[in-house]
Design a protein around this motif. Structure first.
Motif, PDB file in Angstrom:
ATOM      1  N   ALA B 174      50.673  31.210  79.588  1.00 10.18           N
ATOM      2  CA  ALA B 174      50.862  31.512  78.170  1.00 10.18           C
ATOM      3  C   ALA B 174      49.544  31.419  77.391  1.00 10.18           C
ATOM      4  O   ALA B 174      49.333  32.154  76.433  1.00 10.18           O
ATOM      5  CB  ALA B 174      51.890  30.560  77.575  1.00 10.18           C
ATOM      6  N   ASP B 177      44.954  33.826  78.497  1.00  6.13           N
ATOM      7  CA  ASP B 177      44.216  34.899  77.835  1.00  6.13           C
ATOM      8  C   ASP B 177      43.424  34.379  76.647  1.00  6.13           C
ATOM      9  O   ASP B 177      42.233  34.645  76.515  1.00  6.13           O
ATOM     10  CB  ASP B 177      45.190  35.973  77.352  1.00  6.13           C
ATOM     11  CG  ASP B 177      45.337  37.068  78.393  1.00  6.13           C
ATOM     12  OD1 ASP B 177      44.698  36.935  79.455  1.00  6.13           O
ATOM     13  OD2 ASP B 177      46.095  38.024  78.137  1.00  6.13           O
ATOM     14  N   ARG B 178      44.130  33.612  75.802  1.00  3.80           N
ATOM     15  CA  ARG B 178      43.474  33.111  74.588  1.00  3.80           C
ATOM     16  C   ARG B 178      42.266  32.235  74.945  1.00  3.80           C
ATOM     17  O   ARG B 178      41.182  32.405  74.390  1.00  3.80           O
ATOM     18  CB  ARG B 178      44.474  32.307  73.753  1.00  3.80           C
ATOM     19  CG  ARG B 178      43.908  31.797  72.442  1.00  3.80           C
ATOM     20  CD  ARG B 178      44.891  30.904  71.708  1.00  3.80           C
ATOM     21  NE  ARG B 178      45.385  29.819  72.529  1.00  3.80           N
ATOM     22  CZ  ARG B 178      44.699  28.728  72.829  1.00  3.80           C
ATOM     23  NH1 ARG B 178      43.478  28.580  72.369  1.00  3.80           N
ATOM     24  NH2 ARG B 178      45.221  27.786  73.592  1.00  3.80           N
ATOM     25  N   GLN B 180      40.495  32.199  77.733  1.00  2.00           N
ATOM     26  CA  GLN B 180      39.408  32.957  78.362  1.00  2.00           C
ATOM     27  C   GLN B 180      38.650  33.783  77.325  1.00  2.00           C
ATOM     28  O   GLN B 180      37.419  33.887  77.382  1.00  2.00           O
ATOM     29  CB  GLN B 180      39.971  33.852  79.458  1.00  2.00           C
ATOM     30  CG  GLN B 180      40.379  33.040  80.685  1.00  2.00           C
ATOM     31  CD  GLN B 180      40.842  33.905  81.831  1.00  2.00           C
ATOM     32  OE1 GLN B 180      41.125  35.083  81.659  1.00  2.00           O
ATOM     33  NE2 GLN B 180      40.934  33.323  83.002  1.00  2.00           N
ATOM     34  N   ILE B 181      39.396  34.367  76.375  1.00  2.00           N
ATOM     35  CA  ILE B 181      38.725  35.161  75.325  1.00  2.00           C
ATOM     36  C   ILE B 181      37.826  34.257  74.490  1.00  2.00           C
ATOM     37  O   ILE B 181      36.666  34.584  74.208  1.00  2.00           O
ATOM     38  CB  ILE B 181      39.772  35.894  74.445  1.00  2.00           C
ATOM     39  CG1 ILE B 181      40.474  36.980  75.271  1.00  2.00           C
ATOM     40  CG2 ILE B 181      39.111  36.508  73.216  1.00  2.00           C
ATOM     41  CD1 ILE B 181      41.757  37.509  74.667  1.00  2.00           C
ATOM     42  N   MET B 182      38.353  33.080  74.142  1.00  2.00           N
ATOM     43  CA  MET B 182      37.555  32.141  73.342  1.00  2.00           C
ATOM     44  C   MET B 182      36.312  31.705  74.123  1.00  2.00           C
ATOM     45  O   MET B 182      35.233  31.563  73.551  1.00  2.00           O
ATOM     46  CB  MET B 182      38.396  30.930  72.947  1.00  2.00           C
ATOM     47  CG  MET B 182      39.463  31.277  71.925  1.00  2.00           C
ATOM     48  SD  MET B 182      40.435  29.856  71.428  1.00  2.00           S
ATOM     49  CE  MET B 182      39.394  29.128  70.171  1.00  2.00           C
ATOM     50  N   LEU B 184      34.689  33.467  76.303  1.00  2.00           N
ATOM     51  CA  LEU B 184      33.738  34.583  76.281  1.00  2.00           C
ATOM     52  C   LEU B 184      32.951  34.647  74.981  1.00  2.00           C
ATOM     53  O   LEU B 184      31.826  35.136  74.951  1.00  2.00           O
ATOM     54  CB  LEU B 184      34.478  35.909  76.462  1.00  2.00           C
ATOM     55  CG  LEU B 184      34.835  36.270  77.891  1.00  2.00           C
ATOM     56  CD1 LEU B 184      35.722  37.495  77.921  1.00  2.00           C
ATOM     57  CD2 LEU B 184      33.577  36.514  78.699  1.00  2.00           C
ATOM     58  N   VAL B 269      36.450  34.008  83.672  1.00  2.00           N
ATOM     59  CA  VAL B 269      37.135  35.178  83.131  1.00  2.00           C
ATOM     60  C   VAL B 269      37.640  36.078  84.239  1.00  2.00           C
ATOM     61  O   VAL B 269      36.902  36.417  85.153  1.00  2.00           O
ATOM     62  CB  VAL B 269      36.182  35.961  82.203  1.00  2.00           C
ATOM     63  CG1 VAL B 269      36.896  37.150  81.596  1.00  2.00           C
ATOM     64  CG2 VAL B 269      35.647  35.046  81.132  1.00  2.00           C
ATOM     65  N   GLN B 270      38.918  36.419  84.165  1.00  2.00           N
ATOM     66  CA  GLN B 270      39.467  37.371  85.127  1.00  2.00           C
ATOM     67  C   GLN B 270      39.838  38.643  84.397  1.00  2.00           C
ATOM     68  O   GLN B 270      40.343  38.593  83.289  1.00  2.00           O
ATOM     69  CB  GLN B 270      40.718  36.782  85.784  1.00  2.00           C
ATOM     70  CG  GLN B 270      40.383  35.688  86.771  1.00  2.00           C
ATOM     71  CD  GLN B 270      41.278  34.483  86.581  1.00  2.00           C
ATOM     72  OE1 GLN B 270      42.417  34.601  86.202  1.00  2.00           O
ATOM     73  NE2 GLN B 270      40.725  33.317  86.854  1.00  2.00           N
ATOM     74  N   GLU B 271      39.574  39.744  85.046  1.00  4.61           N
ATOM     75  CA  GLU B 271      39.903  41.040  84.437  1.00  4.61           C
ATOM     76  C   GLU B 271      41.330  41.418  84.745  1.00  4.61           C
ATOM     77  O   GLU B 271      41.869  41.014  85.740  1.00  4.61           O
ATOM     78  CB  GLU B 271      38.962  42.119  84.992  1.00  4.61           C
ATOM     79  CG  GLU B 271      37.533  41.933  84.512  1.00  4.61           C
ATOM     80  CD  GLU B 271      37.354  42.092  83.011  1.00  4.61           C
ATOM     81  OE1 GLU B 271      37.988  42.980  82.429  1.00  4.61           O
ATOM     82  OE2 GLU B 271      36.604  41.318  82.422  1.00  4.61           O
TER      83      GLU B 271
END
Lengths: 226, 271
Positions: B174, B177-178, B180-182, B184, B269-271
């Protein structure tokens, strides 16, 4: 203009059971401040891998890579964090935070840098006007079209006036009209902030009006076209 | 709805573990008091040629912490009534000294045997009676009950821990994503995991409040009305204010460990 990015005999590889699978080999290049760079190449040639190395998600196995003064071959996690706050990254699949509103997504770099709410709101409003999505400020990413999401992704990338903007296939999932909007916005970001912009793409847009340099990745090498 | 469900699942798992912790504390207090009762009720009878002090017995075996001399006159009076005062004095003078020894804890039958051997090494100790059979039966029953309850609590905790791990897997997906984006965009680990910590700490406090309320209710309402002797006698052991601190600390340790696990397993980070 001073160099913003320098690579010397750069080799990038993925590790597997048999050893290293080289994607980029012995590449050297330099990119100056404020330049607009296109990187093209066939699928699987290593364009995205190169971009990953530029935002520190992949370390070179040979050679050197310096970004805004940071040595990426030997960078500490603290220095990498700081470097990333100076970058703006745009992804092909947008990578917005789905639980956050559009306005909050745009100011993510400001939230990380600890700016107060007033500055965040002002910047969010200014950028929402800039990308022409003011009326959608309180919506969530999944309520937007692909083109609109990418405009939000671009606004997020430029929200803290980054020294370098890295874009990975920013128009890869968009139709022609939406793509043209993104290219216009990237051009204006380059002119407005003087950021160095590196775009990985399959095809350079026909109507692109700014001067640019073009690198092609082929056979593990990086070559500049003239 | 989904958010509430996620909260509830985590809170329920935490509650199960905290119930296990509280049960363990209540059980430990209750068995400690029962053990104390058994210990106080148990004694070894020693017949000695010479008078002795507790220290002398303690020197023979360190488990002996208390000794009481049994009144010799009372023994004679109890068994022989029609005897002259002179004869009685003479008889008492010829009797050995009787002692009742108490131990430091409720210990295993083999240790009791060792105490007996140690005492008999002293040539002036004529006889030692440990009442071994009776002691052994009580001791084994006590240890069996203790063991079974501990196994139950352990089982409850293990199952609950797996529920927490499962819930953490859900959280991981859940929030992946958040976070990993943070990452980056240069967010520190504390910044990335701030939301998770807030949720987890709130859940920890809620779970502690629920478990404390259940046990406080059991102590102050149910135990009083139950009319069950063993419960009313030991009602004060059912819940103590200090338990709140132990429960809160346990809950915090659990949630902080869980959140760190989620944060570290979503690093990169995973794509």
């Amino acid at each position: 203009m001073p160099n913003m990015i320098t690579a010397s005999h750069l080799t990038l590889a993925y590790q597997n059971e048999k050893g290293y699978n080289e994607v980029i080999k012995n590449a050297s290049f330099a990119i100056r401040k404020g330049e607009f760079i296109f990187i093209t190449g066939p699928s699987g040639s290593g364009k995205s891998t190169l971009l990953k190395s530029l935002y520190g998600e992949m370390k070179p196995i040979h050679g050197t890579l310096h970004i805004n003064g940071a040595d990426m071959t030997n960078i500490s996690s603290g220095r990498l964090q700081k470097l990333r706050t100076e970058l703006g990254i745009i992804f092909q699949n947008y990578r917005l935070i789905n639980e956050w509103t559009i306005a909050k997504n745009i100011v993510l770099p400001l939230i990380i840098a600890g700016y107060n709410q007033e500055i965040q709101n002002a910047q969010a409003n200014r950028l929402l006007r800039h990308i022409k999505l003011s009326e959608l400020a309180d919506r969530y990413p999944l309520e937007l079209s692909g083109g609109e999401q990418q405009r939000v992704g671009l606004a997020r990338a430029i929200s803290k006036n980054p020294v370098i903007i890295l874009a990975d296939e920013p128009t890869g999932n968009l139709d022609k009209n939406s793509s043209n909007v993104i290219w216009d916005l990237l051009e204006s970001a380059c002119l407005q902030f003087g950021s160095t912009i590196i775009v990985v793409t399959h095809k350079i847009p026909e109507l692109f009006s700014l001067p640019y340099r073009h690198f092609i990745i082929e056979g593990k090498g990086i070559y500049e076209t003239h | 709805m989904k958010h509430t469900k996620n909260h509830l699942m985590f809170i329920l798992s935490l509650i199960s573990i905290l119930l296990g912790v509280e049960f363990f504390m209540v059980f430990d207090r209750t068995t400690d008091s029962y053990e104390d009762g058994l210990k106080k009720g148990y004694s070894i009878l020693v017949v000695s040629e010479v008078p002795r002090s507790t220290e002398q017995f303690h020197t023979l075996n360190s488990h002996i912490t208390q000794s009481e001399a049994i009144d010799r006159e009372a023994i004679v009076t109890q068994y022989i009534n029609d005897i002259s005062k002179e004869a009685k004095t003479k008889l008492i003078g010829n009797l050995p000294y009787f002692y009742s020894l108490h131990l430091d804890s409720y210990i295993d039958a083999s240790v009791i045997q060792k105490i007996k051997t140690d005492l008999l090494k002293d040539i002036e100790i004529r006889k030692v009676e440990t009442f071994g059979e009776h002691y052994l039966a009580k001791y084994r029953l006590f240890m069996l009950v203790k063991f079974m309850l501990r196994i139950f609590i352990l089982f409850l905790s293990v199952v609950s821990f797996f529920l927490i791990i499962k819930q953490m897997e859900i959280w991981k997906y859940a929030h992946k994503d958040r976070m990993q984006i943070m990452e980056l965009f240069g967010a520190t680990m504390t910044h990335r995991s701030g939301v998770l910590f807030r949720i987890a700490l709130i859940d920890a406090v809620l779970s502690m409040i629920i478990v404390s309320t259940v046990f406080a209710y059991t102590k102050y309402v149910w135990a009083m009305q139950s009319n069950i002797d063993i419960v009313t006698q030991h009602y004060e052991k059912l819940f103590r204010v200090s338990d709140i601190a132990v429960l809160l600390l346990s809950a915090f340790v659990l949630v902080i460990t869980s959140v760190y696990w989620v944060v570290y397993s979503t690093k990169g980070v995973q794509e």
